[in-house]
Structure formats: structure tokens, C-alpha cells
Design an enzyme around this catalytic site. Sequence first.
Site, mmCIF file in Angstrom:
data_model
loop_
_atom_site.group_PDB
_atom_site.id
_atom_site.type_symbol
_atom_site.label_atom_id
_atom_site.label_comp_id
_atom_site.label_asym_id
_atom_site.label_seq_id
_atom_site.Cartn_x
_atom_site.Cartn_y
_atom_site.Cartn_z
ATOM 1 N N GLU A 135 0.808 -1.218 0.000
ATOM 2 C CA GLU A 135 0.000 0.000 0.000
ATOM 3 C C GLU A 135 0.843 1.270 0.000
ATOM 4 O O GLU A 135 0.510 2.248 -0.674
ATOM 5 C CB GLU A 135 -0.926 0.008 1.226
ATOM 6 C CG GLU A 135 -1.838 1.215 1.289
ATOM 7 C CD GLU A 135 -2.743 1.178 2.506
ATOM 8 O OE1 GLU A 135 -3.331 2.220 2.835
ATOM 9 O OE2 GLU A 135 -2.861 0.108 3.127
ATOM 10 N N ASP A 136 1.936 1.256 0.756
ATOM 11 C CA ASP A 136 2.674 2.497 0.989
ATOM 12 C C ASP A 136 4.011 2.597 0.256
ATOM 13 O O ASP A 136 4.709 3.598 0.390
ATOM 14 C CB ASP A 136 2.932 2.664 2.501
ATOM 15 C CG ASP A 136 1.632 2.833 3.279
ATOM 16 O OD1 ASP A 136 0.671 3.358 2.689
ATOM 17 O OD2 ASP A 136 1.575 2.440 4.447
#
Length: 735
Positions: A93-94
Site C-alpha cells: 500500500e505504501d
Amino acid sequence: MSTQQIHSETSPIPPGLLARFDELKAVLQEQRPGENFSALEEAFLFAAERHGTQTRQSGELYVAHPLEVAHILASLQLDTVSLIVALLHDTLEDTSTTVEEIQQRFGPEVARCVDGVTKLSRVAYSTSEDRQAETFRKMLLAMVEDTRVILVKLADRLHNMRTLDPLSSERQRRIASVTLEIYAPIALRLGMGKMRSELEDLALSYLEPEAYQEITHYIESRREASESFLAEIKSEIEQRLAAAGIHAAVAGRIKRPYSIYRKLQRQKIQLDQVYDLLALRVITDSKQDCYAALGIIHDGWRPIPDRIKDFVAMPRPNLYQSIHTSVIAEAGQRFEVQLRTQEMHQMAEEGICAHWKYKEGRAGPDGDDGRISWLRQLVEWQRDLEDPEDFLSTLKIDLYPEEVYVFTPKGKLIVLPREATPIDFAYAIHTEVGHNCVGAKVDGRIVPLKYRLGNGDMIEIVTQKGRKPNADWLSFAKTSRARHKIKQWLNADGRGRAEELGEKLLDREMRRLKISTKQLKSAELDSVLHKHGFSRLADLYAALGYGRYAARQIAEKLAPANSEVPAISGDSASPEPVAIGQASSGALSVKGVNDILVYRARCCNPIPGEPIVGYVTRGKGVAVHAKGCPNVQNLMYEAERRIEVVWSGSDSETFLAKLSIYVDDRPNILNDITSILSDEKLNITKVESRSGSGLDRPAWINITLELADISQLEKIMSVIRGLPYVREVSRSARL
């Protein structure tokens, strides 16, 4: 960077984080001596490299968060794969990391779990509700395949809740709300009582900070006296058990803030009226000793009737087992006693983690574990729920624990949610039993279908072939299975009738224009369908039948350009009863449509700023309900009749709202409340009050006000709630 370089002087990882990782390895080596943790080291280095200089709102390096998540899972003694997933769970996600890269480095098992935990933040959904619903869908499906997905997610949520302080109050409340509605109930359904308790208390501290502080202050101010009382009772219980030859460990505790808060809300009482703040837990060597200890406790202290619950004989669906009883000491002090074995205690605290197995590379509970079979049923029932709002609302219902134990005439045990009805029981037996249900008997006595079932009831369903489900059933059906099956049938039946009606209406208008549907060119028809967002003619017919469009308008658009459209005259030319005209309330409008009658539903009377949803009625226009209105769930089973509405009125417009105030009956209460409203320059249109007898009896005050929007209402409610002697303030839906 290799694993050999992890402690080198040139390592970019701060010494504090390296030390914390060493603590993690030390815990694991103690749990599983001799196991190789090189893959765990590689995962930590990979996460540290990928997150790089990313920081959290607190300013610390982001990689500290997945490391703490791994520590939480290590305390639950989960396997190494779970800990690797914890370290990597935010890399998709990051960072720029891909699933394929994780699979190549750490194998398909880890990649699958990391992908299951990952939020769908990169996908563009129309609303945050859509995104949240899809995230939970993905998580539930991944949970069925591998339970470690939800365990990592719960640990992730717990650490996030422990570190919410740096965030804005709005984000704190949003995260805490989802925690309380989704994650804490999931922890409960998985039997993880310890984690569920901490999640609930942390969520309460952000959602209701004043109530949380008041409760914790109350607990602390009485802690010394409470602990002294518990120590005394603990000693006496130990002596009595020892004298009877029962070996047991006894521990005392003060009830949790959230548990106390729920009791205050449920019973509408003040803190000083909570008499059972204290509890003791007796952990014995065997089930027989639990029952023997129960007899000894009842012999020493007077039991409170109807407060004995035997979850040993009938475990909860999350496999929780314990005997609960409440008793009264000589001085009148009430306290609760829970009796369980050591194995039951471990199951109550750690739930599904207590039965964790690790064999031949496959980790997790048995497939027939009751907590996992519940999950499979949940996923199966909700596969057809395409609407995000419907999915989330039914998910929240399903997550709460089932506590009603009832029986079929043949003695089969059926577990249902609290407040379940015979309709829920009927659909739990079989879909056709539910569809054909005409009545029910409880213990041989005929009862209404909305009757609330109780523990030990024996239910017999009366059926009649050819009977059909009733939309009214949705108002009292509690299980998602029953609600889904009823909605499914009603939707199919309503859709068919709407298509039939729509076709007749359009055909009538086409005949008025002296046009045969056979004369229509496919291009003209496709153009009209496309313009209104339909792919099939049946969809257009359904929309006409539901009243979303006027058949006259559609017919005129289908008429050839050189045809003459006759004027409307006589009964044969009058349009069908679809409400067309300006909105009845200047504050409301249908998004993208200007000629549909719109009005506020009287059952909830929404006011500006409040989340709303529109429902297309037959012949009356669009009814606008507050999203929290109980009727919404019963009306919205027909997705075609849902329509987006928005607030669009002027700032000078006012709306009526009714406050219901529950107070201790004291002098000048009404004067205090009206003074507050006067200071805010609010107009009071109606006041009603009802008092009990005596100074200590409660009273009810209903006040109807003119307000501009929901924020003004919330401000007033907050101020009134802070007055002495005010127990509860709520908004009454009906004026």
C-alpha cells in the site's frame, strides 16, 4: 543489505529499532528454540528498506509500526509466516512493492496473506463507503482462505489505536468508529476477548472522551476500596474451595470502561447506580470442579435470580466457555464470579490463537472450527450484496455475538442473535420454510412472527404451500440470512411486476402517439437506453414501473422526428401517477434531475447536513430518509428505487427537530434547558413533559425546535447533555 549487516555500524536502521527487533527474536527463540529466523530477518530488512525514510504522524520511522504489529502477534504465539506478513503488511500500500516481488522473495503463502491485508486504497471508488466495503469484502474472502489475514489485521488495528493521538480529532473518530463497529466484534467472534476489550476501551476514549474520562475517574476514585473488597472476597473463596478439596486460582478485577459505558446506555442509569463493578474469576482444574465451585459460592453468598449463565454446557459460537453468576455480599455489595478451567480461560483470552497449529507448512485452525464455519456462512450470504451500504450494514449485524439458544421439536439446537424472531428461526431451518411461513408456536403456544425468542424455547414453524414473504418481515428479521433471503425474493418479485407495469405504461403512451413499437428503429431505441444509463429494454421498463421516469417523456423521445405529438386530453391520454413538479422542499433535490417531487419522510424528518438517501415511491415522488432511519433497511431491498439526493436549500431556511431529554426530576430543570435554547436564539414550537413521583424518579421532556442544520442540533444536544441531572439526550424521529 544482507542479514549479516543488520547490526553493522553502517546500518541505516536506528539502534532503537534494531534492539526492538532483537527483543522480538528473543521472544520467538524462547517459544520455539532451534527454529531458523533468517526469513524473519530478511523481511525486517526488506520492510525497513522499502519504507525508507517514511514517517508516521508521530515523527517516528514508519517501519516501527509493522515491527510492533509483529510483537503483538508474537505475544499470541503465532507462526513465523504470520510475523513475516506483519512486517510486510504495508509495503504493497505504501511503497512501490508488488505482490509478484513479495512472492518471489518470500513465497506464495506470504504474498497471498500480505495482499489480503492490504487496503484497496489505489482503486478509484465513487465514495469512501464503496472503498471501505470492498476492503472488508476482500479481507473476509482472504480470511476464509487463511485466518492469519484477519489476525494480522487485528494486530495492525490494535497498534494503530494505541498510537492515534497525533492524528486530527476527525480521523481519530473515524478510525475509532470502524474499530468499534467492525474490528472489535470480529475479535469477539474469533474468541479473542483480551484484544477485543482493549480495542473497545481505546475506541470509547476517542468517540466519547468525556464519558470515558468520567468512568475512569470513577473507577480510580474507588480503586483502593474496590481492591480491598476483592482481596477479602478472594481470600474467603480460596479458603472455602480449599476446604472442599478444590484446587483453583482466584483473581479479582474491576470491569472495563466500555462494559460499564454499555450498561449505562442500555439501562439509562447514572454511574453511582452501577452496583456490579467488581468481578472475580475462578480457574479450576476440571469442568466438574467448576460446577462444584459454583455450589460453594452460592452456599456462601446469595445468588441474584436470572443472573446465572452456563456457557460450559452451551458454549457460544466463538467457543467461549465459562459459568457466570452474580451474588450479593453481606454488606449488599454485588459482584460477578466467572468459573472456568485453564483451557477455557486460554480460549476466552486468545480465542482462535489458542488452537493455532503449524504442520507441514500449513498454519491455522481446523476447517470445521466453529469460528471459521461462521465466517464461511457470512461470506456465502453476502456474495450477492452488491450495494456497499447494504453490505456494511449486514456485516455489522452479523458480527455481533449470538446469544439465544433455541430448539426444534426434535431437540436440535439452533443458535440465533439476541432479539431473534420465529422468522429468523424459519430461515435458519431452510429457505423454503421461511418463504412459506404463516405462523409459529413457542413451547406449544401460538405467537406472532415478531415474537422475541428466549433461551430454551422450543419453536415449531407452521407453513402453507404457496405463501410468499412479506416486506414487513424485514422490520423484525435479525439474521442476515433471513433478511437476505426475504430481500432477494421481494426484489425478484417487485422487479418482475415493475417490468410488466413499465411495459404497459410505455405501450399506452406509444399508442397515444400512434406509433407501433415494431416501427422503432434499433438505433433510436439504443440511443434512449444509453442516454438514461440502461443496457437492456427490461431495465427501462423496470425504471418506468418504479416511477423513476414518466412514460410520456420516454415515448416522446422515441417518436420519429417527423411525427406529430398530440396534445394530452381525456382519460386515455393522462399520464401515469408519477409525481412530476418542483421539489416540495427547497432544501432537497435529486442529483441531476429537476422535475421530480421530493419530500422529507415523516418517519425520520432529516435536516440539512444529515446523511440522506432517496427512495422512489409509487405516485408520490422521492421520499428522503436519514441514512440511520430504521425504515431505510426495510425499503431499500429494491436497488432500482434508490436514488441519490442532496441538500440544496438556502441558509435562511429552518427545520423542525424534536429532542427527548431523560432527566432526574429536580426543580428548575426545564428552566435551565429553555435558558440554553434562548441563549442560542432558537425558537421553541412545542414543549411536553412527564414527571415521575418523588424526587428520585426520572422525568421526560420533549422539546420541538426550529433549527438550521444538523451541526446546530448536535451542539445543542452536547450542551444539554452536560447539565446536572440529565441522564440522556436523544433526537426523536417523529415530530
